[in-house]
Write a protein that holds these residues in place. Structure first.
Motif, PDB file in Angstrom:
ATOM      1  N   GLY A  44       0.813  -1.202   0.000  1.00  0.00           N
ATOM      2  CA  GLY A  44       0.000   0.000   0.000  1.00  0.00           C
ATOM      3  C   GLY A  44       0.844   1.248   0.000  1.00  0.00           C
ATOM      4  N   ILE A  45       0.198   2.340  -0.402  1.00  0.00           N
ATOM      5  CA  ILE A  45       0.853   3.643  -0.418  1.00  0.00           C
ATOM      6  C   ILE A  45      -0.191   4.715  -0.109  1.00  0.00           C
ATOM      7  CG2 ILE A  45       0.542   3.953  -2.913  1.00  0.00           C
ATOM      8  CD1 ILE A  45       3.398   5.165  -2.926  1.00  0.00           C
ATOM      9  N   TYR A  46       0.215   5.718   0.662  1.00  0.00           N
ATOM     10  CA  TYR A  46      -0.659   6.833   1.059  1.00  0.00           C
ATOM     11  C   TYR A  46      -1.895   6.368   1.828  1.00  0.00           C
ATOM     12  CZ  TYR A  46       2.368   9.171  -2.262  1.00  0.00           C
ATOM     13  OH  TYR A  46       3.479   9.634  -2.940  1.00  0.00           O
ATOM     14  N   LEU A  47      -1.762   5.276   2.542  1.00  0.00           N
ATOM     15  CA  LEU A  47      -2.861   4.753   3.354  1.00  0.00           C
ATOM     16  C   LEU A  47      -2.686   5.221   4.798  1.00  0.00           C
ATOM     17  CD1 LEU A  47      -2.846   1.082   2.045  1.00  0.00           C
ATOM     18  CD2 LEU A  47      -4.580   2.821   1.558  1.00  0.00           C
ATOM     19  N   PRO A  48      -3.795   5.338   5.554  1.00  0.00           N
ATOM     20  CA  PRO A  48      -3.658   5.649   6.984  1.00  0.00           C
ATOM     21  C   PRO A  48      -2.836   4.563   7.676  1.00  0.00           C
ATOM     22  CG  PRO A  48      -5.972   5.770   6.273  1.00  0.00           C
ATOM     23  CD  PRO A  48      -5.195   5.190   5.127  1.00  0.00           C
ATOM     24  N   GLU A  49      -2.135   4.937   8.713  1.00  0.00           N
ATOM     25  CA  GLU A  49      -1.270   3.996   9.427  1.00  0.00           C
ATOM     26  C   GLU A  49      -2.004   2.761   9.940  1.00  0.00           C
ATOM     27  OE1 GLU A  49       1.604   4.838  12.842  1.00  0.00           O
ATOM     28  OE2 GLU A  49       1.978   6.449  11.385  1.00  0.00           O
ATOM     29  N   ASP A  50      -3.255   2.944  10.330  1.00  0.00           N
ATOM     30  CA  ASP A  50      -4.026   1.839  10.912  1.00  0.00           C
ATOM     31  C   ASP A  50      -4.868   1.082   9.871  1.00  0.00           C
ATOM     32  OD1 ASP A  50      -5.786   3.916  10.420  1.00  0.00           O
ATOM     33  OD2 ASP A  50      -6.865   3.710  12.310  1.00  0.00           O
ATOM     34  N   TYR A  51      -4.612   1.305   8.592  1.00  0.00           N
ATOM     35  CA  TYR A  51      -5.398   0.663   7.530  1.00  0.00           C
ATOM     36  C   TYR A  51      -5.081  -0.831   7.460  1.00  0.00           C
ATOM     37  CZ  TYR A  51      -7.528  -0.065   2.952  1.00  0.00           C
ATOM     38  OH  TYR A  51      -8.322  -0.510   1.921  1.00  0.00           O
ATOM     39  N   THR A  52      -6.108  -1.667   7.575  1.00  0.00           N
ATOM     40  CA  THR A  52      -5.920  -3.116   7.477  1.00  0.00           C
ATOM     41  C   THR A  52      -6.954  -3.788   6.585  1.00  0.00           C
ATOM     42  OG1 THR A  52      -7.294  -3.494   9.435  1.00  0.00           O
ATOM     43  CG2 THR A  52      -4.898  -3.308   9.795  1.00  0.00           C
ATOM     44  N   ALA A  53      -8.022  -3.042   6.210  1.00  0.00           N
ATOM     45  CA  ALA A  53      -9.124  -3.673   5.485  1.00  0.00           C
ATOM     46  C   ALA A  53      -9.781  -2.700   4.513  1.00  0.00           C
ATOM     47  CB  ALA A  53     -10.165  -4.174   6.474  1.00  0.00           C
ATOM     48  N   LEU A  54     -10.385  -3.272   3.475  1.00  0.00           N
ATOM     49  CA  LEU A  54     -11.217  -2.473   2.578  1.00  0.00           C
ATOM     50  C   LEU A  54     -12.412  -1.960   3.371  1.00  0.00           C
ATOM     51  CD1 LEU A  54     -11.363  -4.843  -0.525  1.00  0.00           C
ATOM     52  CD2 LEU A  54     -10.142  -2.661  -0.375  1.00  0.00           C
ATOM     53  N   PRO A  55     -12.891  -0.769   3.059  1.00  0.00           N
ATOM     54  CA  PRO A  55     -14.107  -0.307   3.738  1.00  0.00           C
ATOM     55  C   PRO A  55     -15.278  -1.236   3.408  1.00  0.00           C
ATOM     56  CG  PRO A  55     -13.173   1.432   2.355  1.00  0.00           C
ATOM     57  CD  PRO A  55     -12.391   0.187   2.107  1.00  0.00           C
ATOM     58  N   SER A  56     -16.235  -1.282   4.281  1.00  0.00           N
ATOM     59  CA  SER A  56     -17.427  -2.096   4.072  1.00  0.00           C
ATOM     60  C   SER A  56     -18.417  -1.314   3.211  1.00  0.00           C
ATOM     61  CB  SER A  56     -18.044  -2.427   5.429  1.00  0.00           C
ATOM     62  OG  SER A  56     -19.125  -3.292   5.269  1.00  0.00           O
ATOM     63  N   TYR A  57     -18.858  -1.938   2.111  1.00  0.00           N
ATOM     64  CA  TYR A  57     -19.835  -1.295   1.239  1.00  0.00           C
ATOM     65  C   TYR A  57     -20.618  -2.369   0.503  1.00  0.00           C
ATOM     66  CZ  TYR A  57     -16.260  -2.117  -2.361  1.00  0.00           C
ATOM     67  OH  TYR A  57     -15.334  -2.701  -3.184  1.00  0.00           O
TER      68      TYR A  57
END
Length: 163
Positions: free
Chosen positions: A133-146
């Motif tokens: 990943g790049i330019y993601l929030p530090e705590d990003y671990t999953a795709l958003p739910s939609y």
């Protein structure tokens, strides 16, 4: 509503862009935009048309210039540039109620019943080699739910904005 959690998200130098890569642009948004590349050739289907045979280097430059939160999912499949071209040449654009940016990738990977990216990734999990990943929030671990409805609403919104 559906999401997908990644075991590990590395950095872009870990990705071999000559391999089969699912690109996830705006990975923090609902819905994200998806493209596919192999052998450094990139394709994506959009409401406004398609990205047809761009170099991965140019697409990466765009991501860096606009600082787009993105994921790169490297697969252990052996799709050729010709197979990629054929999958995308069947479509002109993403169309409300008919096609999304995922549609050619569903066909390319033999997963036509996967209605959104999280479903596709769950179905092909054994084929995922690396994720970066790049330019993601530090705590990003999953795709958003939609939902599929969220995807269709967004396509409809973009379709009307372009008129």
């Amino acid at each position: 509503m559906s999401s997908y959690t990644f075991n590990h998200i590395g950095t872009t130098p870990e990705i071999d862009f000559s391999r089969n890569i699912i690109w996830v642009f705006y990975a923090t948004k609902i819905p994200p935009h998806i493209g596919f590349s192999t052998q450094n050739v990139f394709y994506s289907l959009k409401v406004s048309g398609k990205d047809d045979g761009l170099t991965t280097r140019n697409v990466l430059e765009l991501i860096h210039r606009k600082q787009i939160p993105s994921l790169f999912i490297q697969l252990n499949t052996g799709k050729s540039v010709k197979e990629l071209q054929n999958a995308y040449h069947a479509f002109e654009s993403a169309v409300y109620g008919e096609t999304t940016c995922l549609t050619p990738i569903q066909q390319l990977l033999g997963q036509p019943e996967a209605s959104q990216l999280s479903h596709l990734l769950s179905r092909i999990e054994a084929r995922i080699e690396k994720v970066a990943g790049i330019y993601l929030p530090e705590d990003y671990t999953a795709l958003p739910s939609y939902s599929v409805k969220d995807i269709q609403s967004y396509i409809q919104q973009l379709s009307h904005a372009g008129k």
